[in-house]
Design an enzyme around this catalytic site. Structure first.
Site, PDB file in Angstrom:
ATOM      1  N   ARG A  65       4.660  -6.434  12.765  1.00 63.64           N
ATOM      2  CA  ARG A  65       3.485  -6.066  13.394  1.00 63.64           C
ATOM      3  C   ARG A  65       3.321  -7.090  14.932  1.00 63.64           C
ATOM      4  NH1 ARG A  65      -1.043  -4.599   9.097  1.00 63.64           N
ATOM      5  NH2 ARG A  65      -0.539  -2.308   8.953  1.00 63.64           N
TER       6      ARG A  65
ATOM      7  N   GLY B  20       0.536   3.324   4.868  1.00 65.07           N
ATOM      8  CA  GLY B  20       0.882   1.918   4.311  1.00 65.07           C
ATOM      9  C   GLY B  20       2.309   1.915   3.336  1.00 65.07           C
TER      10      GLY B  20
ATOM     11  N   GLY C 161      -4.547   4.381   7.785  1.00 66.02           N
ATOM     12  CA  GLY C 161      -5.886   4.800   8.216  1.00 66.02           C
ATOM     13  C   GLY C 161      -5.874   5.488   9.572  1.00 66.02           C
TER      14      GLY C 161
ATOM     15  N   LYS D 280      -3.345  10.482  -4.106  1.00 66.56           N
ATOM     16  CA  LYS D 280      -4.366  11.268  -4.383  1.00 66.56           C
ATOM     17  C   LYS D 280      -4.491  12.514  -3.243  1.00 66.56           C
ATOM     18  CE  LYS D 280      -7.722   7.710  -5.492  1.00 66.56           C
ATOM     19  NZ  LYS D 280      -8.911   6.947  -4.943  1.00 66.56           N
TER      20      LYS D 280
HETATM   21  P1  ADP Z   1       0.654   6.100   2.049  1.00 64.88           P
HETATM   22  O1  ADP Z   1      -0.058   4.736   1.891  1.00 64.88           O
HETATM   23  O2  ADP Z   1       1.672   6.019   2.596  1.00 64.88           O
HETATM   24  O3  ADP Z   1      -0.549   7.073   2.730  1.00 64.88           O
HETATM   25  P2  ADP Z   1      -0.540   6.731  -0.521  1.00 64.88           P
HETATM   26  O4  ADP Z   1      -1.327   5.599  -0.508  1.00 64.88           O
HETATM   27  O5  ADP Z   1      -1.279   7.972  -0.627  1.00 64.88           O
HETATM   28  O6  ADP Z   1       0.704   6.834   0.594  1.00 64.88           O
HETATM   29  O7  ADP Z   1       0.402   6.699  -2.196  1.00 64.88           O
HETATM   30  C1  ADP Z   1       1.283   5.939  -2.452  1.00 64.88           C
HETATM   31  C2  ADP Z   1       1.158   5.679  -3.881  1.00 64.88           C
HETATM   32  O8  ADP Z   1       1.345   6.745  -4.603  1.00 64.88           O
HETATM   33  C3  ADP Z   1       2.331   4.775  -4.265  1.00 64.88           C
HETATM   34  O9  ADP Z   1       1.811   3.373  -4.831  1.00 64.88           O
HETATM   35  C4  ADP Z   1       2.934   5.686  -5.254  1.00 64.88           C
HETATM   36  O10 ADP Z   1       3.467   4.622  -6.448  1.00 64.88           O
HETATM   37  C5  ADP Z   1       2.005   6.667  -5.904  1.00 64.88           C
HETATM   38  N1  ADP Z   1       2.397   7.717  -6.306  1.00 64.88           N
HETATM   39  C6  ADP Z   1       3.394   8.712  -6.043  1.00 64.88           C
HETATM   40  N2  ADP Z   1       3.674   9.482  -6.953  1.00 64.88           N
HETATM   41  C7  ADP Z   1       3.136   9.217  -8.008  1.00 64.88           C
HETATM   42  C8  ADP Z   1       2.885   9.713  -9.351  1.00 64.88           C
HETATM   43  N3  ADP Z   1       3.607  11.004  -9.656  1.00 64.88           N
HETATM   44  N4  ADP Z   1       2.219   9.155 -10.124  1.00 64.88           N
HETATM   45  C9  ADP Z   1       1.326   8.042 -10.058  1.00 64.88           C
HETATM   46  N5  ADP Z   1       1.527   7.506  -8.653  1.00 64.88           N
HETATM   47  C10 ADP Z   1       2.251   8.128  -7.682  1.00 64.88           C
HETATM   48 MG    MG Z   2      -1.461   3.565   0.582  1.00 69.24          MG
END
Ligand code: ADP
Ligand code: MG
Length: 403
Positions: free
Chosen positions: A40, A360, A383, A208
């Protein structure tokens, strides 16, 4: 661009307040803190260098972590200042003077800002050491603004927050503009939302559904395909009547997931096979199953048949946006789906597609896959990127001077 950019400003002889995103991870060695990942900081260098090269002086504002509106040595920007000195001194040909003042407001800050020479850089202490920052306090914003003449926002990661250093400050300066980093984010994400070449494919995964509903809703009418992976696919699958075993499911979102799926009219693709394990551990016994997930097992990655389908859709795409890992990529046994999507994006990019990755964990995943330099754009905002893709107006951008 509807907003002024750095190139629109006449910065010669001016003190320019620059909101940067130096919210970097620090590591501890004894009682010495160091920057553990300077991505960053490097990302802000083009803006800082351009200001200095054009005869301006830069006064940098940033937050780091979540101190509670009061000084907390854990979140001091002092190690960032040290690191910035080495980065700016190197490669510019002439050493740039970088000063750090261990305060956010007050006489020391005013004195340092007033004494800043041409070509100089001054970094103030963590903006969140002052309770007024997150409250968008007008007196604090005015005090910061009085240190300089112009304002540049280059902190995309904070653009979704209406804080004193992102929004309030713009009310008290003559002109406020986007820095190069912010401009690049708005150009890429704007192109994805407003004028994507088709086929336009979104890949959404992660933990989620509830985090991503707004994004799905806003993208649904724009995309040709929405490929779902990660834990959020199990909420969709359960909503459609499939067994999901011990997989992560948001029970309170089943109805919403079913409604979205029906509204999508076939655009939403869900995994047809899964890598399942008996426990949430890399070394837990695991196997691939097609269709329903049996009791006692949980889905931790998408399976090979799913990957084949997703890959062929991605290779035909002209525009791709990706947020959210396809599985628990932090565990090597469940990282394959995520890395395969990264690889497919790289290949699509080579064939001329515009590809944008953000979030992230998604950024961490693509960095680990080694394909981070082979996509069109890796967003610096988690975010902020989600809110942009939801179609929301980001206050830190809206506050800048209209062109
Ligand atoms: P980002 O930060 O890129 O927006 P998220 O925070 O929504 O992504 O999700 C990332 C997390 O989701 C990771 O830590 C990953 O381990 C978890 N994840 C992905 N698939 C699964 C799964 N099938 N079961 C549990 N956790 C999961
Ligand atoms: Mg995340």
């Amino acid at each position: 661009m509807p907003k002024l950019t750095l190139d629109d400003l006449d910065v010669r002889g001016q003190r320019v307040l620059v909101r940067v995103d130096f919210n970097v991870p620090l590591s501890e060695e004894g009682d010495r803190r160091r920057v553990a990942d300077d991505t960053r900081i490097r990302a802000a260098l083009p803006t800082i260098r351009a200001l200095l090269d054009r005869g301006g002086r830069a006064i940098l504002l940033s937050h780091l972590g979540r101190p509670k509106g009061t000084p907390d040595p854990k979140y001091s920007l002092a190690p960032v200042a040290d690191h910035l000195k080495t980065l700016l001194g190197n490669g510019t040909g002439r050493a740039t003077r970088v000063d750090f003042v261990p305060a956010v407001t007050g006489e020391a800050v005013k004195t340092h800002a007033a004494a800043l020479p041409e070509g100089g850089v001054l970094l103030l202490e963590n903006t969140r050491f002052h309770p007024g920052e997150t409250k968008n306090d007008d007196a604090l914003a005015a005090e910061w603004a009085a240190l300089g003449d112009l304002y540049v926002n280059d902190a995309f990661g904070s653009a979704h927050r209406a804080h004193a250093s992102t929004v309030g400050i713009t009310r008290h300066v003559r002109q406020s503009a986007m820095g190069y980093l912010l401009q690049r984010e708005v150009e890429y994400l704007g192109r994805v939302l407003e004028s994507p070449d088709h086929p336009f494919v979104a890949v959404l995964g992660g933990a989620k559904v509830s985090d991503k509903i707004g994004v799905i809703e806003n993208l649904l009418d724009r995309v040709d395909h929405l490929l779902i992976g990660g834990a959020m696919s199990y909420t969709f699958l359960k909503a459609l009547g499939h067994a999901t075993g011990k997989s992560l499911v948001e029970e309170d979102r089943l109805e919403e997931a079913r409604t979205l799926y029906e509204r999508a009219g076939g655009k939403i693709k869900l995994p047809v096979d899964h890598v399942v394990a008996t426990a949430f551990e890399n070394d837990a016994p695991h196997r691939t199953v097609t269709g329903d997930i049996p009791d006692g097992e949980m889905g931790l990655d998408v399976g090979p048949a799913t990957l084949e389908t997703y890959r062929s859709i991605l290779l035909k795409a002209r525009t791709v946006v990706w947020n959210g890992p396809m599985g628990v990529f932090e565990m090597p046994n469940f990282a394959r789906g995520t890395f395969a999507v990264a690889e497919a994006l790289a290949e699509a990019t080579r064939h001329g597609a515009l590809t944008v990755v953000g979030g992230g964990d998604s950024v961490a995943a693509i960095n680990r896959s080694g394909y981070e330099d082979q996509v069109s754009h890796v967003s610096t905002g988690g975010g902020a990127m989600l809110e942009f893709l939801e179609g929301k107006t980001l206050p830190g951008i809206a506050a800048l001077t209209d062109r």
